[in-house]
Design a protein around this motif. Structure first.
Motif, PDB file in Angstrom:
ATOM      1  N   ASN A  13      50.336  12.806  92.008  1.00  0.00           N
ATOM      2  CA  ASN A  13      49.430  13.747  92.681  1.00  0.00           C
ATOM      3  C   ASN A  13      48.031  13.703  92.061  1.00  0.00           C
ATOM      4  N   THR A  14      47.623  12.493  91.662  1.00  0.00           N
ATOM      5  CA  THR A  14      46.303  12.294  91.062  1.00  0.00           C
ATOM      6  C   THR A  14      45.497  11.308  91.899  1.00  0.00           C
ATOM      7  N   SER A  15      44.250  11.633  92.150  1.00  0.00           N
ATOM      8  CA  SER A  15      43.359  10.720  92.871  1.00  0.00           C
ATOM      9  C   SER A  15      43.150   9.455  92.048  1.00  0.00           C
ATOM     10  N   PRO A  16      43.004   8.282  92.728  1.00  0.00           N
ATOM     11  CA  PRO A  16      42.893   7.005  91.999  1.00  0.00           C
ATOM     12  C   PRO A  16      41.818   7.002  90.920  1.00  0.00           C
ATOM     13  N   GLU A  17      40.700   7.681  91.171  1.00  0.00           N
ATOM     14  CA  GLU A  17      39.608   7.632  90.197  1.00  0.00           C
ATOM     15  C   GLU A  17      39.926   8.395  88.901  1.00  0.00           C
ATOM     16  N   PHE A  18      40.981   9.234  88.932  1.00  0.00           N
ATOM     17  CA  PHE A  18      41.347   9.997  87.734  1.00  0.00           C
ATOM     18  C   PHE A  18      42.568   9.428  87.013  1.00  0.00           C
TER      19      PHE A  18
ATOM     20  N   PRO B  72      47.285  25.315  93.864  1.00  0.00           N
ATOM     21  CA  PRO B  72      47.604  26.294  92.805  1.00  0.00           C
ATOM     22  C   PRO B  72      49.082  26.691  92.776  1.00  0.00           C
ATOM     23  N   SER B  73      49.673  26.884  93.948  1.00  0.00           N
ATOM     24  CA  SER B  73      51.083  27.280  93.987  1.00  0.00           C
ATOM     25  C   SER B  73      51.980  26.152  93.463  1.00  0.00           C
ATOM     26  N   GLN B  74      51.581  24.898  93.741  1.00  0.00           N
ATOM     27  CA  GLN B  74      52.354  23.755  93.250  1.00  0.00           C
ATOM     28  C   GLN B  74      52.222  23.616  91.733  1.00  0.00           C
TER      29      GLN B  74
ATOM     30  N   VAL C 117      50.733   2.662  79.619  1.00  0.00           N
ATOM     31  CA  VAL C 117      51.286   3.568  80.634  1.00  0.00           C
ATOM     32  C   VAL C 117      50.127   4.191  81.397  1.00  0.00           C
ATOM     33  N   LYS C 118      50.395   4.544  82.650  1.00  0.00           N
ATOM     34  CA  LYS C 118      49.389   5.214  83.468  1.00  0.00           C
ATOM     35  C   LYS C 118      49.634   6.719  83.435  1.00  0.00           C
ATOM     36  N   ARG C 119      48.556   7.481  83.350  1.00  0.00           N
ATOM     37  CA  ARG C 119      48.661   8.934  83.320  1.00  0.00           C
ATOM     38  C   ARG C 119      47.636   9.550  84.258  1.00  0.00           C
ATOM     39  N   GLY C 120      48.025  10.688  84.843  1.00  0.00           N
ATOM     40  CA  GLY C 120      47.155  11.372  85.786  1.00  0.00           C
ATOM     41  C   GLY C 120      46.950  12.820  85.416  1.00  0.00           C
ATOM     42  N   ILE C 121      46.128  13.514  86.209  1.00  0.00           N
ATOM     43  CA  ILE C 121      45.790  14.905  85.898  1.00  0.00           C
ATOM     44  C   ILE C 121      46.287  15.873  86.968  1.00  0.00           C
ATOM     45  N   GLY C 122      46.839  15.362  88.076  1.00  0.00           N
ATOM     46  CA  GLY C 122      47.379  16.244  89.111  1.00  0.00           C
ATOM     47  C   GLY C 122      46.326  16.996  89.891  1.00  0.00           C
ATOM     48  N   ASP C 123      45.161  16.370  90.134  1.00  0.00           N
ATOM     49  CA  ASP C 123      44.066  17.076  90.808  1.00  0.00           C
ATOM     50  C   ASP C 123      44.382  17.405  92.266  1.00  0.00           C
ATOM     51  N   ARG C 124      45.377  16.748  92.865  1.00  0.00           N
ATOM     52  CA  ARG C 124      45.712  17.007  94.266  1.00  0.00           C
ATOM     53  C   ARG C 124      46.714  18.159  94.440  1.00  0.00           C
TER      54      ARG C 124
END
Length: 709
Positions: free
Chosen positions: A214-219, A241-243, A231-238
């Motif tokens: 749930n992270t945009s490619p640029e992040f 709030p409820s999720q 390893v690849k890691r993301g920030i969940g920007d997508r």
């Protein structure tokens, strides 16, 4: 802070603990964890003060006076900057020892943070050691580091725990966890459970997988993990709030029975940001049912204990007894929701085992689920904990029988597969190919196959690639007999050295007595020693467990093998946590056993029981009974060649030295408990000697039949 900096920081902290003789990994990892979290707690508190939530109102500081159990507790003294600025090292240590355990009751902390401090104690032996430790953390600002760094920091730290975990609960390699999680692919909105949670490795990987999805490619970032692979890691920007709220509070569930290990899981949850998730100390497979036995999950990811059997499985598992890992498979079958997915790591015994419990659970697996994959792993996958071959199963609860199962044979994982694990491009790595072939279940000669379920059933539910005719049996290569004998001699020298060190440490602990020490008899400290119950043992559960001399082996009791008895005086002879039992006859006279978390059980008449009172800790007293002074008393009055004598009267008048202050007792116990690390090493060396001696005859015969003798 990069991995090299993390390694150096932890080496400094560990060195501080080792130099203070805190050498048991579970002990020093716990102590370092407390300090890391306490420093972070002040940083977190300051951040909340600067960025108030909840409608713009500032949240009350954690470091204030709080009423707990009717008394006001001033946590301001525990603020890192206040605590570490105290110039009196001894007073700083006393403040930490007094206030840290009370954080378990602090209403402003998350459930995981409170779990970290449940039943906690500070066993750093002196103020000077504490000063060295806090100075090592002085210039580290943990909250400013991102989750990767904080998680990696603790990941490196808990790496030391693997060899110390009980019941063959080996630490799962993190790169293996990531492969398994990628195959199962948990999604936002699903619930994930690890019922053999350990330090939380599967939960962390599931959390990171959902964030990345749930992270945009640029992040998306690629980082080097502590084990050396990218390893690849993301920030969940997508995430909405409820999720986000559900991911942090309702997605992940960690169950773990070991109180020390669940602290590590709690610390991981805090560092990763899901510390309001359920992290529960419980036995998932045995004992009484609880509310969690009625809950089902979308995804189950776990690595249950590799060895040990239980005969008291929960009724809801629909199996009475069996190997622990078999019971965990039965637990997964029960705890998956319809449509739910699971991946579980097993020893290869799950594949070829043909006991009633093995067959019954595998029969149920193939009848109720789609067994999608059996992935065999190379020998050495779990080095340095065990060289035994392992595998993992992937399945989905469909309510319909399996039609076909995909088998994949991993022969390399990108590492040396040796005790001194090294990663690099020079080592074969089949995991990328596994992930590539998995979606369409592609086949390849010698690597991947599709096997009809009928073939597995016709094979008596045996699923090993050899028994199914997929691969040829491996040939056994024997070491040279001379090499075996040389290795045995070296290990025996190590055994003698460790035994001498342990003996000296125990004796020293009770010989250095200060002004605050006292001496009293066992009867004054524990009451009159009590002889056990006389009755015949029975195999069937006609009453409580009936503990006998023969059930105590090498200072341990396997309660699953202890028989039962009829007893009309259970209250009088019932064993309780903290009781100490003495063997009063035979070659083991004088040896003793500290009772911990017993089931409903009574003790037999050739045992003597004492129950320590309020003046002395059971653990301290038990350690005294391992000392030379105690054994001198046991052998007193014994003629050469005669067996020593132990009875209630002799035990009652035995004088015991002890510090009146229980905090000092705890400190001594902690130093002595550090010996358990040496004891584990001693037992490991003994097992290795036994294994090498068992291989000597086959090696000698192999050499003879080659004509080389």
């Amino acid at each position: 802070m990069d991995n090299a900096s993390l390694q150096n920081l932890l080496k400094r902290l560990c060195k501080v603990m080792w130099e203070a003789n805190v050498t048991n990994p579970i002990t020093y990892v716990t102590q370092i964890s407390y300090l890391i979290f306490l420093k972070m707690l002040e940083e977190m508190d300051a951040e909340h003060a600067e960025n108030p939530k909840n409608g713009g109102n500032k949240r009350q500081s954690i470091f204030t006076k709080v009423k707990i159990s009717g008394d006001w507790v001033d946590f301001g003294k525990l603020r890192w900057s206040v605590l570490t600025s105290d110039p009196d090292n001894a007073r700083m240590l006393e403040t930490l020892r007094t206030l840290l355990p009370k954080l378990a009751l602090h209403p402003a902390l998350s459930p995981a943070a409170r779990a970290l401090f449940e039943d906690s104690s500070v066993v750093i032996p002196d103020g000077a050691t504490l000063r060295k430790a806090v100075d090592s953390l002085k210039d580290v600002h943990l909250l400013s580091e991102d989750a990767d760094v904080k998680g990696d920091l603790f990941e490196i730290l808990v790496n030391d725990l693997g060899s110390q975990k009980k019941a063959a609960q080996f630490r799962t390699p993190r790169h293996l966890i990531r492969v398994i999680v990628e195959m199962v692919a948990p999604k936002i909105g699903e619930t994930v459970c690890d019922s053999a949670g350990g330090t939380g490795g599967f939960a962390i990987a599931a959390f990171e997988h959902i964030l990345l999805a749930n992270t945009s490619p640029e992040f998306v970032r690629e980082v080097v993990a502590p084990y050396g692979l990218p390893v690849k890691r993301g920030i969940g920007d997508r995430l909405k709030p409820s999720q986000w709220k559900f991911l942090q509070e309702g997605t992940l569930h960690i169950f773990e029975a070991d109180k020390d290990i669940i602290r590590m899981a709690a610390m991981n949850a805090v560092l990763q940001g899901f510390d309001r998730s359920p992290i529960v100390r419980r036995d998932s497979i045995c004992g009484s049912e609880d509310k969690w036995d009625e809950v089902q999950f979308d995804v189950i990811l776990e690595n249950p204990p590799f060895s040990g059997q239980r005969g008291d499985a929960k009724r809801s598992l629909r199996i009475e007894k069996g190997d622990k890992y078999v019971l965990f498979l039965a637990h997964a079958l029960r705890s998956l929701r319809p449509g739910g997915r699971a991946a579980i790591v097993f020893p290869n015994g799950i594949l070829f085992g043909d006991s009633n419990s093995h067959t019954e659970v595998k029969k149920r697996l193939l009848a109720e689920c789609d067994l999608q994959a059996v992935v065999t792993l190379p020998k050495g996958m779990f080095e340095p904990y065990t060289p035994n071959p392992t595998c993992f199963l992937v399945f989905q609860k469909t309510g319909r029988p399996t039609k076909e199962t995909w088998f994949y044979r991993v022969q390399g994982d990108g590492s040396s597969l040796k005790k001194a694990r090294k990663f690099g491009p020079q080592f074969p790595n089949d995991f990328p190919d596994l992930l590539k072939k998995w979606p369409k279940r592609q086949t390849a000669d010698g690597v991947a196959w599709r096997v009809p379920a009928e073939k597995i059933i016709a094979n008596g539910y045996k699923m090993s690639p050899v028994s199914l005719g997929l691969v040829e049996p491996e040939k056994t290569d024997h070491a040279e007999p001379e090499e075996i004998l040389s290795s045995v001699s070296e290990r025996e020298r190590k055994i003698m050295r460790i035994a001498e060190e342990m003996h000296a440490t125990v004796n020293l602990a009770f010989s250095e007595r200060g002004d605050g020490w006292d001496t009293d008899t066992v009867e004054a400290l524990c009451g009159k020693p009590q002889y056990g119950y006389t009755e015949s043992a029975a195999a069937s559960p006609i009453g409580p467990r009936f503990l006998r001399i023969t059930d105590i082996q090498a200072g341990k009791v396997n309660w699953e093998t202890v028989p039962y008895c009829r007893c009309n005086e259970v209250q009088k002879y019932r064993l309780s946590d903290g009781d100490i039992l003495f063997l009063r006859t035979g070659a083991t006279t004088g040896k003793n056993y500290l009772v911990k978390d017993p089931p409903e059980a009574v003790f037999a008449s050739y045992l003597i029981r004492i129950r320590p009172g309020s003046r002395i800790l059971p653990e301290f007293l038990w350690w005294y009974f391992q000392s030379g002074d105690y054994w001198d008393a046991v052998f007193s009055g014994t003629e050469d060649g005669n067996r020593p004598n132990m009875n209630g009267s002799k035990l009652a008048v035995l004088e015991v030295p002890f510090p009146k202050n229980k905090t000092e007792q705890r400190s001594i116990v902690a130093r002595l408990d550090a010996l358990r690390g040496k004891l584990d090493e001693l037992q490991r060396l003994q097992r290795e000697v036994a294994a090498e001696l068992a291989s000597f005859t086959p090696a000698l015969l192999a050499k003879a039949f080659r004509g080389e003798l």
